[in-house]
Design a protein around this motif. Structure first.
Motif, short mmCIF file in Angstrom:
data_model
loop_
_atom_site.label_atom_id
_atom_site.label_comp_id
_atom_site.label_asym_id
_atom_site.label_seq_id
_atom_site.Cartn_x
_atom_site.Cartn_y
_atom_site.Cartn_z
N THR A 284 -10.29 21.05 8.51
CA THR A 284 -9.11 20.58 7.78
C THR A 284 -9.36 19.17 7.28
N TYR A 286 -7.43 15.73 6.07
CA TYR A 286 -6.14 15.05 6.12
C TYR A 286 -6.15 13.79 5.27
N THR A 287 -5.03 13.55 4.60
CA THR A 287 -4.79 12.28 3.92
C THR A 287 -3.51 11.67 4.49
N ALA A 292 4.68 14.20 7.60
CA ALA A 292 3.62 15.18 7.85
C ALA A 292 3.86 16.45 7.06
N SER A 293 2.75 17.08 6.63
CA SER A 293 2.86 18.30 5.83
C SER A 293 3.33 19.49 6.66
N ALA A 297 0.25 19.08 11.79
CA ALA A 297 -0.26 17.79 11.31
C ALA A 297 0.44 16.64 12.01
N ALA A 301 -1.39 13.82 14.36
CA ALA A 301 -1.28 12.39 14.06
C ALA A 301 -0.71 11.63 15.24
N LYS A 361 -4.05 18.83 4.35
CA LYS A 361 -2.83 18.43 5.03
C LYS A 361 -2.67 16.91 4.96
N SER A 362 -1.48 16.44 5.36
CA SER A 362 -1.23 15.00 5.36
C SER A 362 -0.36 14.65 6.55
#
Length: 424
Positions: A284, A286-287, A292-293, A297, A301, A361-362
């Motif tokens: 995955t 992540y940005t 959160a997406s 996620a 985090a 995802k973020s």
């Protein structure tokens, strides 16, 4: 010659001890390394540990092959006791630190900086350090480190914390980036883009673990392989946040990217699902995002952002030297570049690695929060999934996936160069 060697070893030991006692880590650790370069460092060895007592009083005993200086202090929210000591080689049973006893819920141990190790106790409630000391070997018994804890109420705990002056503890280390391929003296400035590679966790922080495999080791191997692949092409200057088993606080990882004027920051991790939460697989990307997406996620985090608590450092520092609005403006453009690079990564990695069903995802990862450095976090897979775990331990898979990440980096900078060229 034997006398000279003994004096050299003694001088080295004094330097390391002074570093731990007075916080002179950055200069003395470097001096100690230079002094011991010819003979090689010999660190004290911790061989066994015992905990005794109840929820009123608890004693922790660590067996060592020599007496060492220590420094102990308490922290709140959550309740912890931290013991700093010179660099130690821990040879404890694999399960050491996982079983609760008395006031101690669990404890962790490991390297937090060159020349310094740390033990962090998670407590079941507020407690004071009744005593903390080291004993010489005697009567056939080894040297020992002893920490005695006593239960107190919150008010007493807060008073002791205030008197100790550590309510705003900061890491006692000047973290510097590990720059590879340094420019020769008097050479022309190196104008190549700087790529920071950030292997997650390290030292006292193992990250996730599956059997004998730890996340910190898996991602370090991947990060070093990626460094070597990028350096071979010679297009970029590569900076590693760590090249060995050292704990680096999250804020210091961000500072490394900013201090080096990085054009790209790539953090490497490997996730795991808690037992009972099902089975997931695949890499995955992540940005950064304030929201959160998805729930997974957000969970990841939150878990990663608590990593500094493992090292016993404060998590309250936020950027205050730049106005919030300027940070927001900078982050908007930075996030655009970060999202573009994330898409490039997915496009390249899907050819070599199994990807998550939702590979982009973020979430609010602290390590991605540099406002002016495009940053992504790569989760190589789930070490809690047997099929995923087989991938990062495979040299063949690692080589192919490192190549895919390197190609994405090339594509990212090629696009930025083209975009920067004015139209005729």
């Amino acid at each position: 010659m034997a006398s000279l060697t003994n004096h050299t070893q003694l001088f080295s030991a004094v330097l390391v001890s002074a570093a731990v006692l007075f916080g002179w880590y950055s200069n003395t650790a470097r001096a100690a390394e230079e002094t011991t370069a010819a003979i090689g460092p010999v660190f004290p060895v911790a061989s066994d540990v015992r905990i005794a007592g109840d929820d009123k009083q608890t004693r922790f005993i660590l067996d060592l092959d020599k007496k060492i200086p220590i420094r102990a202090f308490a922290l709140a929210d959550p309740y912890r006791v931290v013991v700093d000591l010179p660099q130690v080689t821990f040879r404890l049973d694999s399960g050491a630190g996982t079983a609760a006893r008395g006031l101690i819920k669990a404890f962790r141990y490991g390297l937090v900086m060159p020349g310094g190790s740390r033990i962090v106790f998670d407590l079941n409630g507020p407690a004071k350090i009744k005593s903390a000391y080291a004993l010489d070997p005697a009567n056939g018994q080894p040297a020992r480190l002893v920490v005695e804890l006593e239960s107190v109420d919150r008010a007493t705990f807060d008073q002791a914390l205030a008197a100790d002056g550590r309510s705003e503890l900061r890491p006692a280390i000047e973290t510097t980036a590990v720059v590879t391929r340094a420019a020769a003296p008097n050479s022309a400035p190196d104008t190549r883009p700087v790529v920071v590679i950030d292997p997650g966790h390290g030292g006292i922080d193992n990250g996730t673990q599956a059997g004998t495999e730890t996340e910190k080791s898996l991602v370090l191997s991947f990060g070093l392989a990626l460094r070597d692949r990028i350096e071979k092409a010679g297009k970029y200057r590569v900076v590693m946040t760590r090249t060995d088993d050292t704990f680096i606080p999250l804020n210091d990882r961000v500072k490394i990217g900013r201090n080096q004027s990085a054009a790209l920051f790539v953090s490497i991790h490997a996730d795991a699902l808690p037992r009972g939460e099902g089975d997931a697989q695949g890499a995955t990307i992540y940005t950064l995002s304030d929201r959160a997406s998805d729930a997974e996620a957000e969970r990841l985090a939150d878990s990663e952002n608590k990593a500094d608590a493992i090292g016993g450092v404060n998590l309250t520092e936020e950027p205050t030297d730049v106005a919030d609005i300027l940070i927001d403006l900078a982050q908007r453009e930075t996030r655009t570049f970060s999202n573009h690079f994330a898409r490039l990564l997915v496009g390249e990695m899907k050819n070599t690695a199994r990807m998550h069903k939702h590979p982009l995802k973020s979430a609010g990862f602290r390590v991605l929060k540099a406002p002016d450095v495009p940053s992504v976090l790569i989760e190589l897979g789930y070490v809690s999934n047997k099929a995923d775990l087989q991938q990062p331990v495979s040299e063949s898979w690692r080589s192919k996936t490192v190549g895919a990440v390197a190609q994405a980096i090339d594509a990212f900078f090629a696009r930025r160069v083209v975009s920067a060229v004015p139209a005729n």
